[in-house]
Design an enzyme around this catalytic site. Structure first.
Site, PDB file in Angstrom:
ATOM      1  N   LYS A   1       0.843  -1.205   0.000  1.00  0.00           N
ATOM      2  CA  LYS A   1       0.000   0.000   0.000  1.00  0.00           C
ATOM      3  C   LYS A   1       0.876   1.251   0.000  1.00  0.00           C
ATOM      4  O   LYS A   1       0.600   2.218  -0.708  1.00  0.00           O
ATOM      5  CB  LYS A   1      -0.838   0.054   1.279  1.00  0.00           C
ATOM      6  CG  LYS A   1      -2.146  -0.643   1.232  1.00  0.00           C
ATOM      7  CD  LYS A   1      -2.896  -0.301   2.524  1.00  0.00           C
ATOM      8  CE  LYS A   1      -4.022  -1.259   2.749  1.00  0.00           C
ATOM      9  NZ  LYS A   1      -4.721  -1.004   4.015  1.00  0.00           N
TER      10      LYS A   1
ATOM     11  N   HIS B   1      -8.671   1.127  -7.263  1.00  0.00           N
ATOM     12  CA  HIS B   1      -9.562   1.544  -6.178  1.00  0.00           C
ATOM     13  C   HIS B   1      -8.880   2.614  -5.319  1.00  0.00           C
ATOM     14  O   HIS B   1      -9.479   3.602  -4.935  1.00  0.00           O
ATOM     15  CB  HIS B   1      -9.955   0.316  -5.357  1.00  0.00           C
ATOM     16  CG  HIS B   1      -8.795  -0.544  -4.934  1.00  0.00           C
ATOM     17  ND1 HIS B   1      -7.786  -0.900  -5.800  1.00  0.00           N
ATOM     18  CD2 HIS B   1      -8.453  -1.084  -3.730  1.00  0.00           C
ATOM     19  CE1 HIS B   1      -6.894  -1.629  -5.152  1.00  0.00           C
ATOM     20  NE2 HIS B   1      -7.267  -1.760  -3.900  1.00  0.00           N
TER      21      HIS B   1
ATOM     22  N   ASP C   1      -8.545   1.340   4.290  1.00  0.00           N
ATOM     23  CA  ASP C   1      -8.982  -0.040   4.500  1.00  0.00           C
ATOM     24  C   ASP C   1      -9.573  -0.513   3.189  1.00  0.00           C
ATOM     25  O   ASP C   1     -10.380   0.171   2.567  1.00  0.00           O
ATOM     26  CB  ASP C   1      -9.993  -0.163   5.637  1.00  0.00           C
ATOM     27  CG  ASP C   1     -10.009  -1.589   6.169  1.00  0.00           C
ATOM     28  OD1 ASP C   1      -9.022  -1.987   6.817  1.00  0.00           O
ATOM     29  OD2 ASP C   1     -10.977  -2.316   5.895  1.00  0.00           O
TER      30      ASP C   1
ATOM     31  N   PHE D   1       0.839  -6.130  -4.975  1.00  0.00           N
ATOM     32  CA  PHE D   1       0.826  -6.971  -3.776  1.00  0.00           C
ATOM     33  C   PHE D   1      -0.526  -7.655  -3.680  1.00  0.00           C
ATOM     34  O   PHE D   1      -1.385  -7.474  -4.540  1.00  0.00           O
ATOM     35  CB  PHE D   1       1.110  -6.125  -2.523  1.00  0.00           C
ATOM     36  CG  PHE D   1      -0.005  -5.167  -2.172  1.00  0.00           C
ATOM     37  CD1 PHE D   1      -0.132  -3.962  -2.827  1.00  0.00           C
ATOM     38  CD2 PHE D   1      -0.933  -5.484  -1.190  1.00  0.00           C
ATOM     39  CE1 PHE D   1      -1.161  -3.080  -2.512  1.00  0.00           C
ATOM     40  CE2 PHE D   1      -1.961  -4.614  -0.855  1.00  0.00           C
ATOM     41  CZ  PHE D   1      -2.077  -3.412  -1.518  1.00  0.00           C
TER      42      PHE D   1
HETATM   43  O1  LIG Z   1      -4.031  -7.287  -4.797  1.00  0.00           O
HETATM   44  C1  LIG Z   1      -4.351  -6.358  -4.072  1.00  0.00           C
HETATM   45  N1  LIG Z   1      -4.175  -5.094  -4.533  1.00  0.00           N
HETATM   46  C2  LIG Z   1      -4.565  -4.018  -3.882  1.00  0.00           C
HETATM   47  O2  LIG Z   1      -4.369  -2.880  -4.330  1.00  0.00           O
HETATM   48  C3  LIG Z   1      -5.182  -4.253  -2.618  1.00  0.00           C
HETATM   49  N2  LIG Z   1      -5.691  -3.444  -1.707  1.00  0.00           N
HETATM   50  C4  LIG Z   1      -6.109  -4.224  -0.710  1.00  0.00           C
HETATM   51  N3  LIG Z   1      -5.884  -5.519  -0.980  1.00  0.00           N
HETATM   52  C5  LIG Z   1      -6.168  -6.691  -0.128  1.00  0.00           C
HETATM   53  O3  LIG Z   1      -6.898  -6.272   0.994  1.00  0.00           O
HETATM   54  C6  LIG Z   1      -6.082  -6.280   2.181  1.00  0.00           C
HETATM   55  C7  LIG Z   1      -6.257  -4.971   2.878  1.00  0.00           C
HETATM   56  O4  LIG Z   1      -6.498  -5.135   4.250  1.00  0.00           O
HETATM   57  P1  LIG Z   1      -6.278  -3.864   5.152  1.00  0.00           P
HETATM   58  O5  LIG Z   1      -6.959  -2.698   4.533  1.00  0.00           O
HETATM   59  O6  LIG Z   1      -6.575  -4.181   6.550  1.00  0.00           O
HETATM   60  O7  LIG Z   1      -4.720  -3.592   4.997  1.00  0.00           O
HETATM   61  P2  LIG Z   1      -3.475  -4.315   5.648  1.00  0.00           P
HETATM   62  O8  LIG Z   1      -3.888  -5.070   6.889  1.00  0.00           O
HETATM   63  O9  LIG Z   1      -2.792  -5.102   4.603  1.00  0.00           O
HETATM   64  O10 LIG Z   1      -2.556  -3.076   6.062  1.00  0.00           O
HETATM   65  P3  LIG Z   1      -2.954  -1.874   7.071  1.00  0.00           P
HETATM   66  O11 LIG Z   1      -3.102  -0.656   6.200  1.00  0.00           O
HETATM   67  O12 LIG Z   1      -4.229  -2.234   7.755  1.00  0.00           O
HETATM   68  O13 LIG Z   1      -1.808  -1.755   8.004  1.00  0.00           O
HETATM   69  C8  LIG Z   1      -4.664  -6.418   1.676  1.00  0.00           C
HETATM   70  O14 LIG Z   1      -3.786  -7.006   2.621  1.00  0.00           O
HETATM   71  C9  LIG Z   1      -4.856  -7.258   0.434  1.00  0.00           C
HETATM   72  O15 LIG Z   1      -5.057  -8.600   0.768  1.00  0.00           O
HETATM   73  C10 LIG Z   1      -5.310  -5.556  -2.143  1.00  0.00           C
HETATM   74  N4  LIG Z   1      -4.879  -6.604  -2.861  1.00  0.00           N
HETATM   75 MG   LIG Z   2      -5.080  -4.213   8.168  1.00  0.00          MG
END
Ligand SMILES: O=c1[nH]c(=O)c2ncn([C@@H]3O[C@H](COP(=O)(O)OP(=O)(O)OP(=O)(O)O)[C@@H](O)[C@H]3O)c2[nH]1
Ligand SMILES: [Mg+2]
EC number: 3.6.1.66
Length: 197
Positions: free
Chosen positions: A13, A180, A70, A152
């Site tokens: 991210k 997104h 999120d 990722f």
């Molecule tokens: O292929 C992907 N491309 C993207 O662009 C994308 N954006 C989100 N995701 C998925 O959704 C989870 C977010 O969960 P999430 O919002 O809780 O974030 P996270 O826990 O990874 O980090 P944090 O920001 O919370 O510290 C992530 O881990 C991914 O599995 C993505 N997958």
């Molecule tokens: Mg998270």
């Protein structure tokens, strides 16, 4: 250099945010830089709730304006799963295991029924600022196997019809233009002059 603080511990991210904020003249700062030992439990049941929770918690701790993201993947044939639980669908932040589980659950599902979207809620919180949330999404189709090595999470199995490529085959800039997260950041950028007046 102006800084923007993002309440995230996801390096993928962070890279997406850098691709979008660096050209605007901002240095992206994450929890690895400002709160490496802080864990924010994501107890919400929606992207919005969790984004607000992360932004407000870090903002209160630092006393500065913070943005949180999120996000996740919603697959139609799986009734919107993995959704809010995208990061912990198969294993905690195990991208490979998460991909295997989605592909396993979609086995035998034909291409026309493999539609999905990435969704992102961004919250901005700060002292003297009313917490505000914006949303972005990106439509796609789940592939039968991985393609590409950029990005990722689920990027290698997310096909973007308008570009005829998997998300993981796009450069960070190309992903930002259609993702997104990119769509949500552009909405937030439009609101910033009014929010910060
Ligand atoms: O292929 C992907 N491309 C993207 O662009 C994308 N954006 C989100 N995701 C998925 O959704 C989870 C977010 O969960 P999430 O919002 O809780 O974030 P996270 O826990 O990874 O980090 P944090 O920001 O919370 O510290 C992530 O881990 C991914 O599995 C993505 N997958
Ligand atoms: Mg998270």
């Amino acid at each position: 250099m102006k800084q923007v603080v993002i309440a995230t511990k996801n390096r993928g991210k962070a890279k997406d945010f850098e691709a979008l904020f660096t050209p605007l003249g901002y240095e992206v700062v994450t929890m690895f830089d400002v709160a490496p030992d802080m864990e924010i439990e994501e107890t919400g049941t929606t992207f919005e709730e969790n984004a607000v929770l992360k932004a407000e918690t870090l903002s209160k701790a630092l006393g500065t304006i913070v943005i949180a993201d999120d996000s996740g993947l919603a697959v139609d044939a799986l009734d919107g799963a993995p959704g809010v639980y995208s990061a912990r669908y198969a294993g905690d932040h195990d991208d490979e295991a998460n991909i295997v589980k989605v592909l396993e659950n979609l086995k035998g599902v034909p291409e026309e029924e493999r539609t999905a979207r990435f969704m992102c809620a961004l919250a901005i919180a700060g002292p003297e600022l009313e917490t505000t949330t914006v949303f972005g999404s990106c439509e796609g189709v789940i592939l039968e196997e991985k393609r590409g090595t950029n990005g990722f999470g689920y990027d290698p199995i997310f096909f973007v019809p308008e570009l005829n490529r998997a998300m993981a085959e796009l450069s960070p800039e190309e992903k930002g233009a259609i993702s997104h997260r990119g769509n949500a950041i552009r909405k937030l950028a439009d609101l910033l002059p009014t929010l910060l007046h």
